[in-house]
Design a protein around this motif. Structure first.
Motif, short mmCIF file in Angstrom:
data_model
loop_
_atom_site.label_atom_id
_atom_site.label_comp_id
_atom_site.label_asym_id
_atom_site.label_seq_id
_atom_site.Cartn_x
_atom_site.Cartn_y
_atom_site.Cartn_z
N LEU A 103 0.78 -1.13 0.07
CA LEU A 103 -0.05 -0.08 0.00
C LEU A 103 1.01 1.19 -0.01
CD1 LEU A 103 -3.03 0.87 0.09
CD2 LEU A 103 -2.55 0.97 2.70
N ASN A 104 0.55 2.18 -0.77
CA ASN A 104 1.12 3.44 -0.87
C ASN A 104 -0.05 4.40 -0.74
OD1 ASN A 104 4.05 2.62 -1.75
ND2 ASN A 104 2.82 2.25 -3.68
N ILE A 105 0.33 5.46 0.10
CA ILE A 105 -0.80 6.32 0.74
C ILE A 105 -0.09 7.71 0.17
CG2 ILE A 105 -1.90 4.70 2.14
CD1 ILE A 105 -0.57 6.50 4.32
N GLY A 106 -1.00 8.76 0.38
CA GLY A 106 -0.61 10.15 0.31
C GLY A 106 -1.66 10.76 -0.55
N TYR A 107 -1.41 11.98 -1.24
CA TYR A 107 -2.42 12.66 -1.75
C TYR A 107 -2.09 12.96 -3.13
CZ TYR A 107 -4.64 13.83 2.57
OH TYR A 107 -4.89 13.92 3.89
N GLY A 108 -3.30 12.97 -4.21
CA GLY A 108 -2.92 13.62 -5.67
C GLY A 108 -3.43 12.56 -6.51
N ASN A 109 -2.95 12.70 -7.80
CA ASN A 109 -3.50 11.71 -8.79
C ASN A 109 -2.15 10.87 -9.47
OD1 ASN A 109 -2.24 13.70 -10.36
ND2 ASN A 109 -4.26 14.53 -10.59
N LYS A 110 -2.25 10.36 -10.47
CA LYS A 110 -1.12 9.58 -11.12
C LYS A 110 -0.07 10.60 -11.31
CE LYS A 110 -2.57 4.97 -11.83
NZ LYS A 110 -3.95 4.81 -11.52
N LYS A 111 -0.52 11.58 -11.90
CA LYS A 111 0.69 12.59 -12.62
C LYS A 111 1.40 13.25 -11.52
CE LYS A 111 -2.18 13.38 -16.52
NZ LYS A 111 -3.20 14.30 -16.89
N LYS A 112 0.58 13.68 -10.53
CA LYS A 112 1.24 14.77 -9.62
C LYS A 112 0.76 14.36 -8.14
CE LYS A 112 1.71 19.36 -8.36
NZ LYS A 112 1.14 20.89 -8.17
N PHE A 113 1.69 13.85 -7.35
CA PHE A 113 1.21 13.39 -5.91
C PHE A 113 2.30 13.65 -4.94
CE2 PHE A 113 2.73 9.59 -8.33
CZ PHE A 113 3.62 9.28 -7.47
N ILE A 114 1.88 13.44 -3.72
CA ILE A 114 2.69 13.67 -2.80
C ILE A 114 2.51 12.25 -1.90
CG2 ILE A 114 3.37 14.51 -0.40
CD1 ILE A 114 1.62 16.99 -1.55
N LEU A 156 -12.07 6.69 3.20
CA LEU A 156 -12.44 8.14 3.00
C LEU A 156 -11.58 8.70 1.97
CD1 LEU A 156 -12.90 9.16 6.71
CD2 LEU A 156 -14.63 8.75 5.20
N GLN A 157 -10.54 8.06 1.61
CA GLN A 157 -9.53 8.59 0.51
C GLN A 157 -8.85 7.34 -0.17
OE1 GLN A 157 -6.57 11.13 2.93
NE2 GLN A 157 -5.42 10.44 1.43
N PRO A 158 -8.82 7.39 -1.61
CA PRO A 158 -7.86 6.31 -2.26
C PRO A 158 -6.70 6.22 -1.85
CG PRO A 158 -8.41 7.93 -3.80
CD PRO A 158 -8.98 8.51 -2.43
N PRO A 159 -6.00 4.97 -1.93
CA PRO A 159 -4.46 5.04 -1.87
C PRO A 159 -4.03 5.20 -3.25
CG PRO A 159 -5.49 2.80 -1.94
CD PRO A 159 -6.63 3.71 -1.80
N LEU A 160 -2.85 5.61 -3.09
CA LEU A 160 -2.11 5.82 -4.37
C LEU A 160 -1.83 4.47 -5.25
CD1 LEU A 160 0.61 8.39 -3.25
CD2 LEU A 160 -1.19 9.03 -4.48
N SER A 161 -1.65 3.52 -4.59
CA SER A 161 -1.69 2.28 -5.06
C SER A 161 -1.68 1.10 -4.16
CB SER A 161 -0.42 1.90 -6.06
OG SER A 161 0.65 1.95 -5.22
N GLY A 162 -1.71 -0.16 -4.43
CA GLY A 162 -2.00 -1.03 -3.44
C GLY A 162 -3.17 -1.54 -3.18
N GLN A 163 -3.17 -2.61 -2.21
CA GLN A 163 -4.56 -3.17 -1.63
C GLN A 163 -4.66 -3.22 -0.13
OE1 GLN A 163 -3.80 -6.58 -4.34
NE2 GLN A 163 -6.01 -6.38 -4.92
N ILE A 164 -6.16 -3.14 0.10
CA ILE A 164 -6.34 -3.16 1.42
C ILE A 164 -7.40 -4.40 1.43
CG2 ILE A 164 -7.53 -2.21 3.47
CD1 ILE A 164 -6.72 0.66 2.06
N PHE A 165 -7.19 -5.32 2.35
CA PHE A 165 -8.23 -6.48 2.63
C PHE A 165 -8.72 -6.10 3.88
CE2 PHE A 165 -5.32 -7.92 -0.55
CZ PHE A 165 -6.20 -8.24 -1.58
N LEU A 166 -10.06 -6.41 3.98
CA LEU A 166 -10.69 -6.37 5.32
C LEU A 166 -11.39 -7.88 5.34
CD1 LEU A 166 -11.52 -4.17 7.23
CD2 LEU A 166 -13.32 -3.60 5.91
N GLN A 167 -10.92 -8.62 6.28
CA GLN A 167 -11.41 -9.78 6.49
C GLN A 167 -11.29 -10.72 5.08
OE1 GLN A 167 -15.25 -8.79 8.35
NE2 GLN A 167 -14.28 -9.84 10.32
N GLY A 168 -10.31 -10.54 4.40
CA GLY A 168 -9.92 -11.23 3.49
C GLY A 168 -10.47 -10.42 2.00
N LYS A 169 -11.33 -9.43 2.22
CA LYS A 169 -12.28 -9.11 0.95
C LYS A 169 -11.45 -7.66 0.52
CE LYS A 169 -16.60 -10.85 1.66
NZ LYS A 169 -16.84 -11.42 3.21
N ASP A 170 -10.82 -7.42 -0.66
CA ASP A 170 -10.58 -6.37 -1.15
C ASP A 170 -11.69 -5.30 -1.03
OD1 ASP A 170 -9.75 -4.13 -2.67
OD2 ASP A 170 -8.86 -5.49 -4.31
#
Lengths: 258, 281
Positions: free
Chosen positions: A14-25, A61-75
């Protein structure tokens, strides 16, 4: 799988931060973490390191920059808001303005994802609300308006609301901020008690390092320069991570058991 | 008697629209007109009246209504498009205010270039009136108001969740954007149609929700919705009666009455309660 080691949450690359694919922190990258049932996890780290962002990302509440989060095995991207609400409950630092709202009504809000169109509470809902109020020992203020109570009482009411929502995982963003020392202590004790009595998992961000060391099952140490360090308080103290990150702490907490 | 019916429906529509906006924007100053809806409607009417087209014959009131609804829905579509792209309701509120300011400016420019007669008929419309509706027009007015109210009522539970703010609301399973669209549609229908047929009736939309909260001491929309519907119709009906006191030939503009009598009452209520933002929800 054994109940006691059931994985509630797992974060993968999981990568987290703010922004979109082109420009992000980017705030935190390649997080690979998991949370087991009935664990209390404290997220420690300096201001701006991304603790709130991590909590907001896990709660979708906000999307990750990339990567996945599984909650009780469900994406979580495959779950509806309502499905997530039934599994994760939140205590945020957002100010609550809904004046005229009583503590009881606030706690009843927690049943939102479980009630029908009209929002009417059934017997089970009322029981869960009663239970949450009882667990958080706020019965004596349940008829008070939320603007009449102190910050400490409000924080407990918000925790009761999250408890009534009855998810497996409770996320708290700095639940002890703005509170005096006694209230900080009693809120943290309350969370510890909830984890032990209800078997829910709790992730909380905090700056109360000593209390986190005393009460948490696991610590996540976030640091700008390096990836997140995880482990039980004792192991992290042993490995000198605590003394390195929090040099101001007294010897009692940083020297380990020896 | 169409006049009384009009007052009842228009009053409840404005009160309810105000309640929805105040909760959505978490702002005690919000009203049905903050999204620029009434300014849009005014612009539509201004274009029609000030250009001197369609103010005679049977088409007069219909043309006015259509122009007004067109104006308000154009503003609505603009605001809705923006609301799809931003998550923050505060920005939406500001954009609504800006759109309102912009359309008002256009109306002023139009007035500047218009003949005195046309300006006069436009001014009469802005005074507001509940008396100009025929039964024929009621067949449009009432169904639209009822539709707006039904859409609003369907959002009662989400409105309660929004009291906690949008983050909490989403964490409780609510899809904020969907709810926002429903609330904006409901408000636009309610405020738009009332403005079209009765003129821009000021003040009620802002005041009624506050009065409802103070009287019923509740933040629960299951209580506040019927309360605003009831209070809105009572208030506008009362103002309407005051506007045309028996024995006096003169009929005051309803807009003047709502503000003349309403504003002091609300100020008194707020001063008595000391802090409206605490009471607001």
């Amino acid at each position: 799988m054994d109940k006691s080691t059931e994985t509630i949450l797992s974060l993968q690359n999981l990568n987290i931060g703010y922004g979109n694919k082109k420009k992000f922190i980017k705030l935190m990258d390649t997080l690979n973490l998991s949370v087991n049932k009935g664990k209390m996890i404290s997220l420690l780290g300096a201001n701006g390191v991304g603790k709130s962002t991590l909590i907001r990302t896990i709660a979708r509440l906000q999307p990750p920059l990339s990567g996945q989060i599984f909650l009780q095995g469900k994406d979580i991207t495959t779950l509806s808001n309502k499905d997530i609400a039934k599994r994760i409950s939140l205590v945020l630092t957002d100010p609550i303005q809904g004046g005229n709202l009583s503590v009881l009504e606030l706690v009843e809000m927690g049943r939102y994802p479980h009630t029908s169109w009209s929002g009417k509470l059934n017997k089970v809902d009322h029981e869960k609300v009663e239970n949450a109020i009882h667990h958080c020992s706020i019965n004596y203020i349940k008829d008070a308006n939320i603007f009449e109570i102190s910050d400490g009482q409000l924080q407990k009411a918000l925790i009761a609301r999250a408890l009534a929502q009855d998810g497996e995982l409770m996320l708290l963003d700095e639940p002890t901020v703005h509170l005096d020392a006694n209230n900080r202590y009693s809120v943290m004790q309350l969370l510890k008690k909830l984890v032990q009595e209800t078997g829910k998992s709790v992730i909380l961000s905090t700056h109360q390092v000593e209390m986190a060391l005393d009460l948490s099952d696991e610590l996540w140490l976030a640091n700008c320069a390096e990836s997140i360090i995880t482990g039980s308080p004792a192991t992290l103290v042993e490995a000198n991570h605590i003394s390195r990150m929090f040099p101001y702490l007294s010897g009692k907490h940083t020297m380990g058991e020896k | 008697m169409p006049k009384a019916f009009t007052a009842v429906f228009a009053g409840s529509a404005l009160g309810f629209a105000g309640l929805q906006m105040q909760t959505l924007f978490r702002n005690p100053l919000a009203g049905p007109f903050v999204l620029g809806i009434s300014s849009g409607a005014s612009l539509g009417v201004a274009l029609l009246v000030l250009s001197g087209i369609g103010i005679t014959g049977i088409l007069a009131s219909w043309g006015m209504a259509i122009a007004s609804i067109t104006g308000s829905s154009l503003v609505l579509i603009l605001v809705l498009t923006v609301s799809f792209n931003i998550r923050d309701s505060m920005s939406l509120l500001l954009i609504g205010l800006m759109v309102g300011a912009f359309t008002s400016a256009v109306v002023s420019v139009l007035q500047y270039f218009s003949s005195a007669d046309n300006i006069q008929s436009f001014l009469f419309w802005t005074f507001g009136s509940t008396g100009n509706l025929s039964w024929q027009e009621m067949k449009v007015f009432i169904p639209v108001v009822v539709l707006g109210i039904v859409i609003g009522i369907s959002q009662a539970k989400p409105l309660n969740a929004l009291l906690m703010g949008e983050n909490y609301a989403q964490s409780m399973g609510l899809t904020v954007k969907k709810v926002r669209v429903a609330l904006v549609i409901s408000t636009s229908l309610l405020a738009g149609v009332v403005t079209a047929f009765c003129g821009p009736v000021a003040f009620l939309g802002l005041a009624v929700p506050h009065v409802a909260r103070i009287i019923f001491k509740s933040a629960n929309h299951m209580i506040l919705i019927p309360a605003t519907l009831l209070l809105g119709s009572i208030l506008l009906l009362t103002c309407d009666i005051i506007a045309q006191l028996p024995g006096i030939d003169l009929i005051l503009p309803i807009n003047a009455v709502t503000s003349l009598f309403g504003a002091p009452i609300v100020i008194w209520l707020i001063v008595k309660r000391k802090n409206i933002s605490r009471n607001f929800g």
